[in-house]
Every structure is written in structure tokens, then in C-alpha cells.
Design an enzyme around this catalytic site. Structure first.
Site, mmCIF file in Angstrom:
data_model
loop_
_atom_site.group_PDB
_atom_site.id
_atom_site.type_symbol
_atom_site.label_atom_id
_atom_site.label_comp_id
_atom_site.label_asym_id
_atom_site.label_seq_id
_atom_site.Cartn_x
_atom_site.Cartn_y
_atom_site.Cartn_z
ATOM 1 N N GLU A 103 0.809 -1.062 -0.078
ATOM 2 C CA GLU A 103 -0.040 0.073 -0.032
ATOM 3 C C GLU A 103 0.770 1.767 -0.084
ATOM 4 O O GLU A 103 0.565 2.115 -0.819
ATOM 5 C CB GLU A 103 -0.886 -0.024 1.191
ATOM 6 C CG GLU A 103 -1.752 -0.995 1.193
ATOM 7 C CD GLU A 103 -2.470 -0.938 2.064
ATOM 8 O OE1 GLU A 103 -2.751 -0.234 3.420
ATOM 9 O OE2 GLU A 103 -4.072 -2.108 2.035
ATOM 10 N N HIS A 115 -10.205 0.521 0.578
ATOM 11 C CA HIS A 115 -10.592 0.460 2.037
ATOM 12 C C HIS A 115 -11.960 -0.912 1.968
ATOM 13 O O HIS A 115 -12.015 -1.390 2.516
ATOM 14 C CB HIS A 115 -9.982 0.686 3.267
ATOM 15 C CG HIS A 115 -8.296 -0.112 3.166
ATOM 16 N ND1 HIS A 115 -7.568 1.261 2.420
ATOM 17 C CD2 HIS A 115 -7.638 -0.071 3.897
ATOM 18 C CE1 HIS A 115 -6.303 1.219 3.080
ATOM 19 N NE2 HIS A 115 -6.760 0.117 4.238
#
Length: 231
Positions: free
Chosen positions: A132, A165
Site C-alpha cells: 500500500e 479499503h
């Protein structure tokens, strides 16, 4: 944007989607559903992480990415507390202004899998922070920052980080964390710093969730002791 960045983005997206095929394949081989998801996630993200780091090797060897170890560690630790503070502020805003529940469905889903298949813990603690930060800070934030300014780069990269997310109730919390990670990247000129901070933050969440009942019981006991001392 360099071609290798596009390769990295494709690898990341392919890894995210690979479970659609990989998990059912493992289930066909005799794995339970949860174990299949966990094992495939670790397998696919291990390959993706190694591949992404190999593609980034020339840049990671540059002077700007070789910040002093002491500086990286110091800012990674300070960054953890800064991220924690920013997330708490964001959480209070969500709760009092938008009446959002403090519980995160995304976090709970991951922990449900981890409780049944402990190897899955490696995903939020190790692989997610590395991949990420490479995608959202090194590539997205870094590319925009070089061409525009810090504020625009933070807004775009942190919104992308939060949206990815798929926990839109807590979009502001993820945005706050992403903003702190971006600051750490710029401050130390090393992607290693936000990666470490991200790892520490996720590890804390995992531990808190795993020992949630014990922590709640401890807090109740402490409250009883304190009230007993006062009255």
C-alpha cells in the site's frame, strides 16, 4: 509516470483480484473456505511484494531513499503516535458529526479470518503496509507531488488509499492515516519510514482486536479500583 510504475499498479490490482480464482482453486484441493482465503492471500501477496520491490530496486538504492537508519526509526515511531492522534480526531468527527459506529467492518472481517487462520495476520502486519505504501505514497502521491504540490498530492493519494479499503463509513480515518504517511515520506525522503509506521499501526490494531475482551475486562477492573479509591 515510469513504465515500471504501471507494472507495479497492474501487479497490485491483479493480486487483489486473484483471490476470485485462487481461493476456489484451493477449496477444490480440500482447503476450507477461510483457510483457502488466508493461504492464497499470503501466497499471492508474497509474490507481488517481492516483484514490486525488484521493480523498485533502482530507486530504493538512490541517495534520497537511503536516509539515515536512526532518522527513519525515530520518525517511524513519532509517525505512529501522530497517525494514532490523527485517526482519533477523525474518529471523533465521524462519530459526533456523522453518527458513525466506531466499529470497522473491514477490520472485523480481516480479524475473523485471522482468528480461524492465524497465518493471515501476515497480510495486515507485513504485506499490506509494504504494497500500500508503494502504491499510494511512492507512486500515486510521489507522482502528483513532483508535478503539483503537497496538498493536492495528499488529498488525491489519501482519498484513493481510503476508498481502496472499501470501508466508506470510516473514510476519514483512513484519509487521516494516509495524510500522515505522506508527511513521513516527504519528511524523511524514504518510503521505508511510512512502511514501518504503517506496520506498527496495523500491528497495534491486530493486537487490540485479538485481546479485546481481556483489555475491556482490565479497563473495567481499573475503573472499579479507581472509583473505589475515590469513594
Amino acid at each position: 509516470m515510469p513504465r515500471r510504475y504501471w507494472y507495479i499498479i497492474i501487479i497490485y490490482l491483479a493480486t487483489q483480484l486473484s483471490g476470485i480464482i485462487g481461493a476456489p482453486l484451493l477449496m477444490a484441493l480440500g482447503f476450507g473456505r477461510t483457510d483457502a482465503i488466508a493461504v492464497w492471500s499470503i501466497f499471492s501477496f508474497t509474490i507481488a511484494t517481492v516483484w514490486m520491490l525488484i521493480l523498485l530496486k533502482p530507486e530504493l538504492a538512490e541517495r534520497s531513499e537511503r536516509a539515515r537508519t536512526g532518522s527513519i526509526i525515530l520518525w517511524a515511531i513519532l509517525g505512529f503516535f501522530l497517525a494514532l492522534f490523527a485517526q482519533n480526531i477523525a474518529g471523533m468527527i465521524e462519530m459526533y458529526l456523522f453518527d458513525a459506529s466506531p466499529e470497522s467492518e473491514n477490520t472485523q472481517l480481516l480479524m475473523d479470518i485471522a482468528e480461524q487462520s492465524p497465518i493471515f495476520i501476515l497480510l495486515p502486519v507485513i504485506f499490506a503496509p509494504i504494497t500500500e505504501e508503494i502504491i499510494f505514497r511512492k507512486i500515486i502521491f510521489g507522482s502528483i507531488y513532483k508535478r503539483t504540490n503537497f496538498l493536492l498530492a495528499v488529498v488525491v493519494s489519501s482519498l484513493a488509499f481510503a476508498a481502496f479499503h472499501f470501508d466508506f463509513t470510516h473514510l476519514l480515518i483512513y484519509f487521516a492515516a494516509g495524510s500522515v504517511f505522506a508527511f513521513l515520506y516527504v519528511k524523511t525522503k524514504s518510503i521505508i519510514t511510512p512502511i514501518i509506521t504503517h506496520m506498527i499501526l496495523n500491528s497495534m490494531v491486530v493486537v487490540a482486536q485479538m485481546y479485546r475482551e481481556e483489555l475491556e475486562n482490565y479497563m473495567e477492573q481499573m475503573e472499579t479500583i479507581l472509583l473505589g479509591g475515590l469513594f
